[in-house]
Enzyme design. Structure first.
Site: not given
Ligand code: LER
Ligand code: MN
Length: 269
Positions: A152, A158, A185, A188, A211, A217, A246
Site C-alpha cells: 500500500e 507515515e 487507498d 493516501h 481502500h 478519513r 477503512e
Molecule cells: C492501512 O491500510 C493504512 O492505510 C495506513 O494509513 C495505516 O497506517
Molecule cells: Mn489503507
C-alpha cells in the site's frame, strides 16, 4: 463491485475476548448492513483459530478479501527495512506465516506499515534494497500457494518508502513477481497522487485491493472526494476486487459503516 469493511481487532483481545464476543457481533452487524466481506487486521496468525474465524465469517455469508499485517509493526516494531537483521528476519517470517490463512480465505495479504521507515543513519537506497529482497522472498513463498501480496502506497507522514503509484510500479518491476501488486487507498492518494483517476488507470491490473475513506478519513460521502468518478474509473479498467472501507469511527463505527455503504451504492456505476 463488492464491498467490505476493515474490522480492527487487537490481537490479544482477538483471541480471548473479541473473537467470540465482540468479533462475532461486529461481523453480524457488518453483514446486516449489506457488506459482502470483512477485511481483517491480524497481528500474528499464530494467535488466531482459523477454523473458528472461518466459521463466524462464513456463517454470516461474508468473505475475507484481505488481511492486514500492520499491527506487527505498530505493536512489535517488526519491519522489512529495520537496520537490525533479526528484526527484518522476524518481519519476513511473520508475513510468510500469513500465507496459509490467506490461502484458506482466498485473501490478499496487505503490506502497509510493516515495510517500515528508514532508520536514522541508513540510506533510502539501502531501505529499498532490503524491501525488494524481503518482497521477493515473501512473494516466492506465496506464489506456490496462489496467494497475492498488495503493498500500500502510504502518505509521507507515515513512511518515507513508497508514497504513490509511480513509485509502487517501479517497485513492482524491481520485485519481478506476478503475485505482487498494490493496494490503493483513496485517503493516501488524495495526499500523494497528481490525479487519483490517472493513477488508478496507470496501476491497472496491478491493483490487488482498494481502500476507501474520504478526504478527511471519515466515511465516503463525508468529505470532498469524487467517489462517483473514482468508482467509475475502477469499473472502466475492469477492477474485479473488493472496495474496502477503512475510515475513522465518526460519529461511531456503526453509523459510519452504514453511511458508507449507503453512499457508495448511490454513486456506483
Ligand atoms: C492501512 O491500510 C493504512 O492505510 C495506513 O494509513 C495505516 O497506517
Ligand atoms: Mn489503507
Amino acid at each position: 463491485m463488492k464491498l467490505a469493511i476493515v474490522l480492527s481487532t487487537h490481537a490479544a483481545q482477538f483471541q480471548a475476548v473479541a473473537f467470540k464476543g465482540d468479533f462475532e457481533t461486529n461481523v453480524g452487524r457488518i453483514a446486516s448492513y449489506g457488506y459482502n466481506g470483512v477485511e481483517l487486521a491480524i497481528r500474528d496468525p499464530a494467535l488466531v483459530d482459523a477454523g473458528q474465524l472461518e466459521k463466524v465469517v462464513s456463517g454470516y455469508g461474508l468473505e475475507v478479501p484481505a488481511i492486514g499485517t500492520g499491527q506487527a509493526w505498530g505493536e512489535e516494531g517488526l519491519s522489512f527495512t529495520s537496520d537490525d537483521p533479526a528484526v527484518r528476519r522476524a518481519a519476513i517470517e511473520r508475513v510468510k506465516s500469513h500465507v496459509p490463512l490467506a490461502q484458506r480465505f482466498g485473501a490478499t495479504i496487505i503490506l502497509g506499515l510493516i515495510r517500515g521507515i528508514t532508520p536514522p543513519g541508513q540510506s533510502h537506497a539501502q531501505s529499498m534494497a532490503f524491501l525488494v529482497e524481503a518482497l521477493q522472498e515473501c512473494s516466492a513463498v506465496a506464489a506456490a500457494e496462489g496467494v497475492r501480496f498488495a503493498l500500500e502506497p502510504l502518505n509521507r507522514y507515515e513512511t518515507d518508502l513508497i508514497h504513490n503509484v509511480e513509485e509502487g510500479m517501479h517497485l513492482i518491476q524491481r520485485v519481478g513477481a506476478e503475485n505482487f501488486g498494490l493496494l490503493l487507498d483513496t485517503f493516501h492518494m488524495n495526499i500523494e497522487e497528481p490525479s487519483i483517476e490517472a493513477s488508478i488507470r496507470a496501476c491497472g491490473e496491478r491493483i490487488f485491493h482498494f481502500h476507501v475513506a474520504d478526504s478527511n478519513r471519515w466515511h465516503p460521502g463525508a468529505g470532498h472526494l469524487d467517489f462517483r468518478g473514482i468508482l467509475a474509473v475502477l469499473g472502466q479498467i475492469g477492477y474485479g476486487g473488493y472496495v474496502s472501507g477503512e475510515f475513522m469511527p465518526i460519529p461511531d463505527a456503526d453509523t459510519g459503516a452504514q453511511r458508507a455503504i449507503e453512499f457508495l451504492k448511490s454513486v456506483m456505476p
